[in-house]
Design a protein around this motif. Sequence first.
Motif, PDB file in Angstrom:
ATOM      1  N   ILE A 118      42.723  -2.446 -46.209  1.00  0.00           N
ATOM      2  CA  ILE A 118      42.919  -3.823 -45.760  1.00  0.00           C
ATOM      3  C   ILE A 118      41.557  -4.388 -45.372  1.00  0.00           C
ATOM      4  N   PRO A 119      41.394  -5.713 -45.375  1.00  0.00           N
ATOM      5  CA  PRO A 119      40.092  -6.307 -45.045  1.00  0.00           C
ATOM      6  C   PRO A 119      39.617  -5.884 -43.655  1.00  0.00           C
ATOM      7  N   VAL A 120      38.348  -5.482 -43.569  1.00  0.00           N
ATOM      8  CA  VAL A 120      37.842  -4.940 -42.305  1.00  0.00           C
ATOM      9  C   VAL A 120      37.824  -5.989 -41.199  1.00  0.00           C
ATOM     10  N   GLN A 121      37.718  -7.277 -41.559  1.00  0.00           N
ATOM     11  CA  GLN A 121      37.664  -8.303 -40.522  1.00  0.00           C
ATOM     12  C   GLN A 121      38.997  -8.475 -39.804  1.00  0.00           C
ATOM     13  N   GLN A 122      40.077  -7.934 -40.372  1.00  0.00           N
ATOM     14  CA  GLN A 122      41.369  -7.993 -39.696  1.00  0.00           C
ATOM     15  C   GLN A 122      41.483  -6.974 -38.569  1.00  0.00           C
ATOM     16  N   LEU A 123      40.618  -5.972 -38.581  1.00  0.00           N
ATOM     17  CA  LEU A 123      40.687  -4.889 -37.596  1.00  0.00           C
ATOM     18  C   LEU A 123      39.834  -5.256 -36.391  1.00  0.00           C
ATOM     19  N   ASP A 124      40.354  -6.181 -35.568  1.00  0.00           N
ATOM     20  CA  ASP A 124      39.593  -6.705 -34.443  1.00  0.00           C
ATOM     21  C   ASP A 124      40.177  -6.321 -33.087  1.00  0.00           C
ATOM     22  N   SER A 125      41.158  -5.437 -33.067  1.00  0.00           N
ATOM     23  CA  SER A 125      41.749  -4.913 -31.834  1.00  0.00           C
ATOM     24  C   SER A 125      42.537  -3.673 -32.205  1.00  0.00           C
ATOM     25  N   THR A 126      42.872  -2.852 -31.231  1.00  0.00           N
ATOM     26  CA  THR A 126      43.649  -1.647 -31.538  1.00  0.00           C
ATOM     27  C   THR A 126      45.018  -1.974 -32.117  1.00  0.00           C
ATOM     28  N   PRO A 127      45.785  -2.947 -31.586  1.00  0.00           N
ATOM     29  CA  PRO A 127      47.065  -3.267 -32.220  1.00  0.00           C
ATOM     30  C   PRO A 127      46.935  -3.699 -33.671  1.00  0.00           C
ATOM     31  N   ALA A 128      45.787  -4.260 -34.041  1.00  0.00           N
ATOM     32  CA  ALA A 128      45.591  -4.696 -35.425  1.00  0.00           C
ATOM     33  C   ALA A 128      45.517  -3.523 -36.392  1.00  0.00           C
ATOM     34  N   TYR A 129      45.319  -2.303 -35.873  1.00  0.00           N
ATOM     35  CA  TYR A 129      45.255  -1.118 -36.727  1.00  0.00           C
ATOM     36  C   TYR A 129      46.637  -0.614 -37.135  1.00  0.00           C
ATOM     37  N   LEU A 130      47.700  -1.093 -36.498  1.00  0.00           N
ATOM     38  CA  LEU A 130      49.035  -0.551 -36.774  1.00  0.00           C
ATOM     39  C   LEU A 130      49.410  -0.605 -38.250  1.00  0.00           C
ATOM     40  N   PRO A 131      49.164  -1.720 -38.987  1.00  0.00           N
ATOM     41  CA  PRO A 131      49.477  -1.703 -40.424  1.00  0.00           C
ATOM     42  C   PRO A 131      48.679  -0.652 -41.194  1.00  0.00           C
ATOM     43  N   LEU A 132      47.470  -0.349 -40.720  1.00  0.00           N
ATOM     44  CA  LEU A 132      46.633   0.664 -41.365  1.00  0.00           C
ATOM     45  C   LEU A 132      47.200   2.066 -41.152  1.00  0.00           C
ATOM     46  N   LEU A 133      47.831   2.274 -39.999  1.00  0.00           N
ATOM     47  CA  LEU A 133      48.396   3.592 -39.670  1.00  0.00           C
ATOM     48  C   LEU A 133      49.764   3.826 -40.287  1.00  0.00           C
ATOM     49  N   ASP A 134      50.415   2.759 -40.720  1.00  0.00           N
ATOM     50  CA  ASP A 134      51.810   2.842 -41.156  1.00  0.00           C
ATOM     51  C   ASP A 134      51.923   3.348 -42.595  1.00  0.00           C
ATOM     52  N   GLY A 135      53.024   4.037 -42.881  1.00  0.00           N
ATOM     53  CA  GLY A 135      53.357   4.396 -44.259  1.00  0.00           C
ATOM     54  C   GLY A 135      52.749   5.672 -44.782  1.00  0.00           C
ATOM     55  N   HIS A 136      52.161   6.499 -43.898  1.00  0.00           N
ATOM     56  CA  HIS A 136      51.527   7.750 -44.343  1.00  0.00           C
ATOM     57  C   HIS A 136      52.434   8.929 -43.995  1.00  0.00           C
ATOM     58  N   PRO A 137      52.977   9.631 -44.991  1.00  0.00           N
ATOM     59  CA  PRO A 137      53.900  10.733 -44.709  1.00  0.00           C
ATOM     60  C   PRO A 137      53.233  11.876 -43.951  1.00  0.00           C
ATOM     61  N   THR A 138      54.042  12.619 -43.215  1.00  0.00           N
ATOM     62  CA  THR A 138      53.572  13.801 -42.507  1.00  0.00           C
ATOM     63  C   THR A 138      52.976  14.811 -43.484  1.00  0.00           C
ATOM     64  N   LYS A 139      51.831  15.399 -43.115  1.00  0.00           N
ATOM     65  CA  LYS A 139      51.175  16.399 -43.956  1.00  0.00           C
ATOM     66  C   LYS A 139      51.708  17.808 -43.700  1.00  0.00           C
ATOM     67  N   PHE A 140      52.016  18.113 -42.435  1.00  0.00           N
ATOM     68  CA  PHE A 140      52.528  19.435 -42.069  1.00  0.00           C
ATOM     69  C   PHE A 140      53.152  19.335 -40.682  1.00  0.00           C
ATOM     70  N   PRO A 141      53.966  20.312 -40.295  1.00  0.00           N
ATOM     71  CA  PRO A 141      54.616  20.256 -38.979  1.00  0.00           C
ATOM     72  C   PRO A 141      53.594  20.287 -37.851  1.00  0.00           C
ATOM     73  N   ALA A 142      53.864  19.548 -36.786  1.00  0.00           N
ATOM     74  CA  ALA A 142      52.968  19.489 -35.633  1.00  0.00           C
ATOM     75  C   ALA A 142      52.670  20.889 -35.105  1.00  0.00           C
ATOM     76  N   GLY A 143      51.395  21.168 -34.865  1.00  0.00           N
ATOM     77  CA  GLY A 143      50.965  22.439 -34.314  1.00  0.00           C
ATOM     78  C   GLY A 143      50.696  23.522 -35.335  1.00  0.00           C
ATOM     79  N   GLU A 144      50.934  23.247 -36.615  1.00  0.00           N
ATOM     80  CA  GLU A 144      50.794  24.302 -37.627  1.00  0.00           C
ATOM     81  C   GLU A 144      49.340  24.694 -37.848  1.00  0.00           C
ATOM     82  N   ARG A 145      48.430  23.717 -37.899  1.00  0.00           N
ATOM     83  CA  ARG A 145      47.031  24.017 -38.181  1.00  0.00           C
ATOM     84  C   ARG A 145      46.156  22.830 -37.796  1.00  0.00           C
ATOM     85  N   PHE A 146      44.848  23.037 -37.867  1.00  0.00           N
ATOM     86  CA  PHE A 146      43.868  21.975 -37.638  1.00  0.00           C
ATOM     87  C   PHE A 146      43.680  21.164 -38.917  1.00  0.00           C
TER      88      PHE A 146
END
Length: 334
Positions: A118-146
């Motif tokens: 997404i355009p970098v100028q839209q990322l002007d606050s932490t809440p503005a990052y929410l669309p960037l964080l959304d839609g990414h499936p889990t890679k592995f179960p929590a705690g499994e590895r680094f």
Amino acid sequence: MSLPAPSLADYSGVLSLRRGDAVLGEWAEGLADRTSETPNTVATRFGLASGTKMFTAATVLALVDDGSLSRGTRARDILGGDLPLVAPDVTIDHLLTHTSGIGDYLDEEVDALAPLPIPVQQLDSTPAYLPLLDGHPTKFPAGERFSYCNSGYVLLAVLAERASGSSFAELVETRVFQAAGMTDSGFPRSDHLPPGTATGYRDDGRTNVFALPVVGSGDGGAFSTVADLHRFWEALFAGRILSRTGVDLLITPTTADTGDGLGYGRGVWIDGDDLVMAGGDHGVTAVSRRHAASGTTVTGLANVAVRTFARTRDLMDQVLGRPAAAAAEAVSAD
């Protein structure tokens, strides 16, 4: 102590060696702004990229100290309906230790320098990052590895904001920068940098203004100086930022070997006897390493992509009289 000046032939930035109140050596090279031909000085501010994660971890652990959060707090309990793909068992501590398994908007196991979707100028606050964080499936179960995760540290910023009622930048300012006396550190807009701040330059000579978020959040984007980073380490171990328990949590290895010979605590890398803040991105290279036993800090900040991780380790080895170690290759700072 008299040290020969290090070789800075390919460097654009500052290299600093401090212990307590003493400056044992500082060297500045290159230009902070190429258009005006403004030179870098030992007081120049530089971007820290992922070095910001150390401040994020310290801020979150400060909220744990005062009971606003706990390490076992589940992200889902604070997120509500946001980011539905974050698994229900992901905790604050999983996020701090890069063991959450959540999908990453910038997965460094795939491409550490991939363009943002997404355009970098839209990322002007932490809440503005929410669309960037959304839609990414889990890679592995929590705690499994680094698995190093930029999204995890932005999510920590989101959770810290909601738990405290303050913006992430305000939290870091009060919990870390003010507590440590870091008067030259902050989260400025990349398109309106304050005087005395270095412009970051990509390998092709362009600035990095279109490559990075216009305002940083939990995973990167803070700016600082070599003096302020030394102040951070001094304040941390003096108990002005965290309780003794909080300090131990920050610096104790949670993963002994992340795959490149380095350990990881919470926001801090462990390189043998050194604690390391490290970050690298388009036009940014930042490393600050602390030898806790001697109180020695070596910091290298640059406004280009340049060999800095190994440089700081070589200088620390030299001042402590340690045998030279083979350079770690996988840390994003180099």
